[in-house]
Design a protein around this motif. Sequence first.
Motif, PDB file in Angstrom:
ATOM      1  N   MET A  35       0.810  -1.221   0.000  1.00  0.00           N
ATOM      2  CA  MET A  35       0.000   0.000   0.000  1.00  0.00           C
ATOM      3  C   MET A  35       0.837   1.262   0.000  1.00  0.00           C
ATOM      4  O   MET A  35       0.366   2.328  -0.414  1.00  0.00           O
ATOM      5  CB  MET A  35      -0.953   0.002   1.197  1.00  0.00           C
ATOM      6  CG  MET A  35      -2.121  -0.944   1.045  1.00  0.00           C
ATOM      7  SD  MET A  35      -3.393  -0.685   2.314  1.00  0.00           S
ATOM      8  CE  MET A  35      -2.519  -1.187   3.784  1.00  0.00           C
ATOM      9  N   ASP A  39      -1.061   1.434  -6.395  1.00  0.00           N
ATOM     10  CA  ASP A  39      -2.383   2.033  -6.520  1.00  0.00           C
ATOM     11  C   ASP A  39      -3.461   1.085  -6.004  1.00  0.00           C
ATOM     12  O   ASP A  39      -4.500   1.520  -5.505  1.00  0.00           O
ATOM     13  CB  ASP A  39      -2.661   2.370  -7.981  1.00  0.00           C
ATOM     14  CG  ASP A  39      -1.619   3.313  -8.559  1.00  0.00           C
ATOM     15  OD1 ASP A  39      -1.674   4.508  -8.216  1.00  0.00           O
ATOM     16  OD2 ASP A  39      -0.753   2.855  -9.320  1.00  0.00           O
ATOM     17  N   TYR A  40      -3.178  -0.213  -6.170  1.00  0.00           N
ATOM     18  CA  TYR A  40      -4.056  -1.275  -5.685  1.00  0.00           C
ATOM     19  C   TYR A  40      -3.176  -2.370  -5.088  1.00  0.00           C
ATOM     20  O   TYR A  40      -2.018  -2.534  -5.499  1.00  0.00           O
ATOM     21  CB  TYR A  40      -4.860  -1.921  -6.825  1.00  0.00           C
ATOM     22  CG  TYR A  40      -5.771  -1.010  -7.591  1.00  0.00           C
ATOM     23  CD1 TYR A  40      -7.140  -0.953  -7.307  1.00  0.00           C
ATOM     24  CD2 TYR A  40      -5.292  -0.232  -8.637  1.00  0.00           C
ATOM     25  CE1 TYR A  40      -7.988  -0.128  -8.038  1.00  0.00           C
ATOM     26  CE2 TYR A  40      -6.129   0.599  -9.371  1.00  0.00           C
ATOM     27  CZ  TYR A  40      -7.481   0.641  -9.062  1.00  0.00           C
ATOM     28  OH  TYR A  40      -8.319   1.444  -9.789  1.00  0.00           O
ATOM     29  N   ARG A 103      -7.430   3.668   2.108  1.00  0.00           N
ATOM     30  CA  ARG A 103      -5.986   3.826   1.958  1.00  0.00           C
ATOM     31  C   ARG A 103      -5.461   3.413   0.591  1.00  0.00           C
ATOM     32  O   ARG A 103      -4.449   3.927   0.132  1.00  0.00           O
ATOM     33  CB  ARG A 103      -5.261   2.996   3.036  1.00  0.00           C
ATOM     34  CG  ARG A 103      -5.618   3.381   4.456  1.00  0.00           C
ATOM     35  CD  ARG A 103      -4.961   2.442   5.452  1.00  0.00           C
ATOM     36  NE  ARG A 103      -3.508   2.494   5.388  1.00  0.00           N
ATOM     37  CZ  ARG A 103      -2.710   1.634   6.032  1.00  0.00           C
ATOM     38  NH1 ARG A 103      -3.231   0.676   6.782  1.00  0.00           N
ATOM     39  NH2 ARG A 103      -1.399   1.743   5.915  1.00  0.00           N
ATOM     40  N   CYS A 104      -6.149   2.474  -0.056  1.00  0.00           N
ATOM     41  CA  CYS A 104      -5.629   1.927  -1.301  1.00  0.00           C
ATOM     42  C   CYS A 104      -6.749   1.207  -2.030  1.00  0.00           C
ATOM     43  O   CYS A 104      -7.743   0.788  -1.412  1.00  0.00           O
ATOM     44  CB  CYS A 104      -4.496   0.932  -0.984  1.00  0.00           C
ATOM     45  SG  CYS A 104      -3.522   0.380  -2.406  1.00  0.00           S
TER      46      CYS A 104
END
Length: 243
Positions: A35, A39-40, A103-104
């Motif tokens: 994270m 981005d993912y 957060r992500c």
Amino acid sequence: MYLATTSFCAMFIVGHRGARAAAPENTLRALEIGMACADYVEVDARLSRDNVPVVMHDATLDRTTDGSGAVCTYLLSELKALDAGDGEHIPTLQEVVSLVTGRCGLFVEIKEKGSEETVCRVLSGYDPEKLFVVSFHEESIRKVKGLLPGVRTGFIFSRCGGDTLSLAVSVRADAILPRKDLLTSSLIDQAHRLGLIVIPWVLNTGDEALAAQDIGADGCASDDPCRMRAFLRDTEKTRRHES
């Protein structure tokens, strides 16, 4: 609509199994590391014996834990008692959602046919704009679209037949995830014309990433998302300077 890139725009990065090059795969520690740069982050979902979605790539425990045998034969409490590497434990999908939310972005791969409803129940509260549910099983993708209509889905494949893209469209997938050796500019162009996002796996070197980006891949999965982020950032700076 696919996420277009330009020659100066880095692909988005998916931390494969969190960041499996930096920590035991599919653990909360791997996700924390992933994270920080991706981005993912991506995890694999399977069901325990008592029907709880847990995060585990293999059908058996032998490779990544100190246990043995099939994941589906263990109760959640038994799975939680295992060491998944360096003192980490097997997380539930709910624990992953709680960790990642806000957060992500998150990719969840459905590993088992028949688990779709249970997995989607856990994912139902997650921001659909930050979520992809992906699978090798086309029927799983179709079911997810019915259960979570607003969520983006992806069809994973390691072989490329003449009907691969048609199949992805027929199950209403939003993305294709080809194995890296199947990635070609022709495949990307065809996919984009059909409105499909293209996310190859697993890219771990700068040369692989640059080649994929230059022919139009929208994102990539990497075991080392922080290294990949640094490479793409430095490449983008260099290209901008040279232009």
